[in-house]
Write a protein that holds these residues in place. Structure first.
Motif, short mmCIF file in Angstrom:
data_model
loop_
_atom_site.label_atom_id
_atom_site.label_comp_id
_atom_site.label_asym_id
_atom_site.label_seq_id
_atom_site.Cartn_x
_atom_site.Cartn_y
_atom_site.Cartn_z
N GLU A 54 0.87 -1.23 0.15
CA GLU A 54 -0.42 -0.04 0.37
C GLU A 54 0.70 1.31 -0.18
O GLU A 54 1.68 1.79 0.85
CB GLU A 54 -0.87 -0.06 1.06
N ARG A 55 0.86 1.97 -1.29
CA ARG A 55 1.75 3.23 -1.07
C ARG A 55 0.55 4.46 0.18
O ARG A 55 -0.65 4.17 0.30
CB ARG A 55 0.99 3.91 -2.15
N ALA A 56 1.09 5.12 0.56
CA ALA A 56 0.61 6.20 1.69
C ALA A 56 1.33 7.63 1.15
O ALA A 56 2.55 7.39 0.97
CB ALA A 56 1.18 5.35 2.67
N PRO A 57 0.88 8.78 1.55
CA PRO A 57 1.61 9.73 1.37
C PRO A 57 2.98 9.85 2.65
O PRO A 57 3.14 9.44 3.84
CB PRO A 57 0.62 10.99 2.10
N GLY A 58 4.17 9.94 2.24
CA GLY A 58 5.13 9.64 2.68
C GLY A 58 6.09 8.72 3.01
O GLY A 58 6.87 7.96 3.85
N GLY A 59 5.05 7.89 2.70
CA GLY A 59 6.10 6.26 2.39
C GLY A 59 5.15 5.79 1.85
O GLY A 59 4.51 5.48 0.85
N TYR A 70 5.00 -4.14 7.65
CA TYR A 70 6.06 -2.62 7.47
C TYR A 70 5.63 -1.85 7.20
O TYR A 70 4.60 -1.97 6.29
CB TYR A 70 6.86 -3.80 7.21
N THR A 71 5.75 -0.34 8.39
CA THR A 71 4.99 0.69 7.82
C THR A 71 6.54 1.79 7.70
O THR A 71 7.10 2.06 8.92
CB THR A 71 4.37 1.46 8.77
N PHE A 72 6.66 2.47 6.68
CA PHE A 72 7.95 3.44 6.76
C PHE A 72 7.07 4.10 6.47
O PHE A 72 6.30 5.23 4.92
CB PHE A 72 8.87 3.24 5.29
N GLU A 73 7.91 5.69 6.55
CA GLU A 73 7.55 6.83 6.72
C GLU A 73 8.44 7.52 6.57
O GLU A 73 9.54 7.90 7.81
CB GLU A 73 6.11 7.34 7.67
N ASN A 74 8.80 8.55 5.99
CA ASN A 74 10.43 9.32 6.24
C ASN A 74 11.09 8.16 6.79
O ASN A 74 12.01 8.82 7.15
CB ASN A 74 9.66 10.55 6.66
N SER A 75 11.23 7.32 6.48
CA SER A 75 12.94 6.66 6.25
C SER A 75 12.94 5.70 5.35
O SER A 75 12.42 4.96 5.10
CB SER A 75 12.13 5.70 8.19
N PHE A 76 14.46 5.48 6.25
CA PHE A 76 14.45 3.44 5.16
C PHE A 76 14.37 2.62 5.99
O PHE A 76 14.51 1.64 5.60
CB PHE A 76 16.19 4.29 5.82
N ASN A 115 13.66 14.92 2.76
CA ASN A 115 13.58 15.28 1.79
C ASN A 115 13.05 13.72 0.75
O ASN A 115 13.93 13.64 0.20
CB ASN A 115 13.97 15.49 0.64
N PHE A 116 12.66 13.01 1.37
CA PHE A 116 12.63 11.44 1.51
C PHE A 116 11.44 11.15 0.46
O PHE A 116 10.93 11.47 0.44
CB PHE A 116 11.92 10.37 2.77
N ASN A 117 12.22 10.56 -0.45
CA ASN A 117 10.92 9.71 -2.20
C ASN A 117 10.98 8.64 -2.23
O ASN A 117 12.36 7.71 -1.72
CB ASN A 117 12.20 10.63 -3.62
N TYR A 118 9.99 8.04 -2.80
CA TYR A 118 10.25 6.45 -2.73
C TYR A 118 9.22 6.50 -4.39
O TYR A 118 9.04 6.86 -4.98
CB TYR A 118 9.33 6.41 -1.83
N VAL A 119 10.97 6.01 -4.82
CA VAL A 119 9.85 5.35 -6.13
C VAL A 119 10.04 3.79 -6.36
O VAL A 119 10.44 2.72 -5.73
CB VAL A 119 11.64 5.17 -7.63
N TYR A 120 8.73 2.81 -6.37
CA TYR A 120 7.73 1.90 -6.94
C TYR A 120 8.52 1.11 -7.66
O TYR A 120 7.90 1.36 -8.96
CB TYR A 120 6.52 1.80 -6.34
N LEU A 121 9.58 0.24 -7.77
CA LEU A 121 9.94 0.00 -8.48
C LEU A 121 9.47 -1.87 -9.50
O LEU A 121 9.57 -1.81 -9.89
CB LEU A 121 11.39 -0.72 -8.12
N SER A 122 8.99 -3.60 -8.05
CA SER A 122 7.80 -4.24 -9.04
C SER A 122 7.39 -3.74 -7.49
O SER A 122 7.69 -3.65 -6.25
CB SER A 122 9.29 -4.70 -9.04
#
Length: 114
Positions: A14-19, A29-35, A67-74
């Motif tokens: 699931e995509r979400a704002p900021g992660g 597992y939830t990622f938000e402005n983090s590695f 300035n976190f950016n997420y690119v959804y590869l697969s």
């Protein structure tokens, strides 16, 4: 798509704002402005005392990434891969995070100068 074996459920991304979040093998597992995950929930119970974070030895333990950016590869029923990019001073830090159906998570970090 690979075969999903008995006892396994499809991976949910699931995509979400900021992660983003990934549900796999009974955990979310939830990622938000983090590695790293800021939350890991298993059977409805939070497993983390506090969000995970990377610390490269900077003083005061203040967040140094911005300035976190997420690119959804697969993303399919058996795996998901996300490229995470953030700035740290004069560096751009890239991480590739791969989730597999059995709950395995692979995190690869790389740096690039600006």
């Amino acid at each position: 798509m690979d075969k999903i074996y008995d006892g396994f459920e499809p991976l949910k991304f699931e995509r979400a704002p900021g992660g983003f979040s990934v549900s796999v093998f009974g955990r979310k597992y939830t990622f938000e402005n983090s590695f790293l995950p800021i939350s890991i929930v298993s059977r409805g119970e939070e497993l983390l005392f506090a969000p995970m974070r990377l610390n490269f030895g900077f003083l005061n333990h203040e967040p140094v990434f911005k300035n976190f950016n997420y690119v959804y590869l697969s993303n399919d029923d058996t795996s998901a891969t996300v490229l995470v990019c953030a700035e740290c001073g004069n560096l751009v830090i890239n991480a590739t995070v791969t989730f597999e159906l059995d709950g395995f998570i692979k995190l690869e970090l790389d740096k690039a100068g600006r």
